[in-house]
Write an enzyme that holds these catalytic residues in place. Structure first.
Site, PDB file in Angstrom:
ATOM      1  N   GLY A  80       3.062 -11.329  33.340  1.00 24.90           N
ATOM      2  CA  GLY A  80       2.523 -12.544  34.003  1.00 24.90           C
ATOM      3  C   GLY A  80       1.714 -12.133  35.220  1.00 24.90           C
ATOM      4  N   PHE A  81       1.618 -13.150  36.212  1.00 28.75           N
ATOM      5  CA  PHE A  81       0.874 -12.972  37.321  1.00 28.75           C
ATOM      6  C   PHE A  81       1.551 -11.590  38.175  1.00 28.75           C
ATOM      7  CE2 PHE A  81      -0.773 -17.269  36.881  1.00 28.75           C
ATOM      8  CZ  PHE A  81      -2.197 -17.063  36.881  1.00 28.75           C
ATOM      9  N   GLY A 114       7.413  -7.628  32.008  1.00 31.78           N
ATOM     10  CA  GLY A 114       6.775  -8.885  31.875  1.00 31.78           C
ATOM     11  C   GLY A 114       5.378  -8.876  32.438  1.00 31.78           C
ATOM     12  N   GLN A 132       0.085 -17.495  43.417  1.00 31.98           N
ATOM     13  CA  GLN A 132       0.078 -16.987  44.738  1.00 31.98           C
ATOM     14  C   GLN A 132       1.271 -16.054  44.983  1.00 31.98           C
ATOM     15  OE1 GLN A 132      -1.817 -15.325  46.695  1.00 31.98           O
ATOM     16  NE2 GLN A 132      -3.443 -16.202  45.232  1.00 31.98           N
ATOM     17  N   GLU A 188      -1.084 -32.761  35.620  1.00 35.12           N
ATOM     18  CA  GLU A 188      -2.245 -32.623  35.042  1.00 35.12           C
ATOM     19  C   GLU A 188      -2.124 -33.115  33.369  1.00 35.12           C
ATOM     20  OE1 GLU A 188      -2.925 -28.545  37.855  1.00 35.12           O
ATOM     21  OE2 GLU A 188      -2.036 -28.491  36.046  1.00 35.12           O
ATOM     22  N   ASP A 207       8.443 -15.549  39.626  1.00 33.95           N
ATOM     23  CA  ASP A 207       9.411 -16.705  39.366  1.00 33.95           C
ATOM     24  C   ASP A 207      10.689 -16.514  39.077  1.00 33.95           C
ATOM     25  OD1 ASP A 207       7.042 -18.482  39.732  1.00 33.95           O
ATOM     26  OD2 ASP A 207       6.809 -18.664  37.532  1.00 33.95           O
TER      27      ASP A 207
END
Length: 455
Positions: free
Chosen positions: A26-27, A24, A324, A180, A310
């Site tokens: 992602g962040f 993965g 974060q 948003e 996550d």
């Protein structure tokens, strides 16, 4: 653990060095790879896409403020300049934890000594009838592009059928993503549509945000929630607070209590869960399907597999699904891998809450900052903080420059709002008109919903 048979031969351990696989990009995954850069091991980053997507700015892509390329970054570029770090594009289908093999679609399996799972999340529809079939999500680049194309098609279709009902755009969920999205769509209507669609009365183009709680932005302080609510209402967003969705149809959303809201486009931001495929991997799962880990981020019952970002829940207590926590858990898991490689004990993870932000619209945002200073900010100050942080977090100078240029044009210059980035048309359901009245646009398989597989 999964022991699915494979016709391929696991690849790895050809150099004699230990092999660390990060699943993965992602962040969390990229944070882990950065921490492992230079370690005396072979590191392999695996992802189903050849690029990383900067998810916090996807709502800008979906409303025409940014190009998809502004928020994506080549994973080959990311790994290319790093010592003993490689990349493999592919879809993981399971883990044989006993033999330390990551099962891959097509049988091109990967052997590992340590595995860091950071496969991200998927939409949670809570079993609501029609939600998965008739809504779009905002968690991938393709999803954001499809929202953009369907949104612009809704405006064009309404302008062509001037005798019909103007489009209603429904956003389900009043968290950061929903807030948003609703704010950005309302501003697009108030500027771009008002200026460029003389056939439409922008006041009749509805933007509805549905939230089950009595307020938006649940993680924030009440004063910031109230500011966000007022800001949305000032932009003409219709808030349905304390309302639950009973059913989603192709052209309408039904609320519990009986209200039916017509919808040309329904965007689902109400909840997330771990990818469904993880339930077949044999690891312990908790709420939302998140993998349960010990304090050092190793999955419970495993000595070589970590879960971060996550997809993980630390010692049964899930962290906020924000950038974060993902960055911090990815870095910490990688640091623990380095300790294990050195024969040292691992350390428990401790989350440092630096705060959270959400943007509502032009010069309007909320920011609850906890590090390096404490404070709550709204309006233009919060907007500048949000903008500065998200531009800085982009992965390359090219991404930062492109995003800064387009966002400045989109927000700072009013004329920029009159030249949004558009794409291919999509068929949009219209209340009171049969599907046969208009041919369906050819579907792009690259824009189909992705599901069933992790990373």
């Amino acid at each position: 653990m999964s022991t699915t048979a494979t016709t391929g031969r696991p690849q790895g351990r050809t150099t004699g060095r230990p092999k660390v696989v990060v699943l993965g990009a992602g962040f969390a995954g990229l944070s882990a790879v950065r921490e492992l850069d230079g370690v005396d091991a072979d590191v392999l980053l695996v992802d189903k896409n050849a690029y990383n997507t900067f998810q916090p700015l996807l709502f800008q892509v979906s409303t025409g403020g940014l190009n998809p390329g502004d928020v994506t970054y080549s994973l080959r570029t990311f790994t290319g300049g790093r010592r003993r770090v490689g990349f493999r594009q592919g879809t993981a289908t399971g883990v044989d934890a006993e033999n330390k093999v990551l099962r891959m679609e097509g049988g091109d399996d990967v052997a590992y000594d340590y595995l860091i799972v950071s496969s991200g999340i998927a939409a949670n529809y809570f079993g609501i009838p029609g939600a998965e079939e008739h809504t779009l999500t905002m968690y991938t680049r393709n999803g954001a592009v499809e929202v953009r194309d369907r949104l612009m098609t809704a405006f064009e279709s309404a302008a062509k059928h001037t005798g019909g009902e103007p489009p209603c755009i429904v956003v389900v969920g009043g968290g950061a993503t929903g807030t948003e999205m609703a704010g950005a769509i309302a501003e697009l209507r108030n500027t771009y549509v008002a200026e460029n669609y003389p056939e439409l009365d922008p006041s009749r183009v509805r933007v509805v945000c549905i939230e089950m709680l009595d307020f938006v932005l649940a993680p924030f302080d009440d004063s910031l929630r109230q500011y966000a609510r007022r800001s949305l209402e000032q932009r003409g967003v219709e808030l349905r607070l304390g309302s639950a969705v009973a059913e989603v149809r192709e052209d309408a959303v039904l609320l519990k209590g009986g209200e039916e809201i017509p919808s040309a486009l329904t965007i689902w931001t109400s909840g997330v869960s771990a990818p469904k495929a993880l339930s077949e991997w044999g690891f312990p799962q908790g709420r939302g399907g998140r993998l349960q880990t010990d304090p050092d981020l190793r999955i419970q019952g495993s000595d070589a597999v970590f879960a971060v970002g996550d997809v993980g829940a630390v010692d049964g207590a899930p962290l906020p699904q924000l950038a974060q926590p993902a960055i911090q858990t990815g870095k910490h898991a990688a640091a623990n891998v380095k300790k294990l490689l050195a024969g040292q004990p691992t350390e428990a993870f401790s989350y440092s809450d630096k705060g959270t932000m959400a943007i509502v619209g032009r010069y309007s945002a909320v920011a609850d900052i906890k590090w390096p200073f404490k404070g709550k900010f709204t309006g233009a100050i919060g907007w500048l903080m949000w903008m500065g942080l998200h531009i800085t977090l982009l992965h390359s100078f090219r991404n930062r420059l492109a995003a800064l240029t387009n966002i400045a044009s989109h927000y700072v210059s009013r004329s920029g709002m009159q030249n949004v980035i558009v794409g291919e048309p999509r068929r949009v359901p219209q209340a009171g008109r049969s599907e046969s009245d208009e041919p369906e646009a050819e579907r792009d398989p690259q824009l189909e919903k992705q599901g069933g597989r992790a990373a």
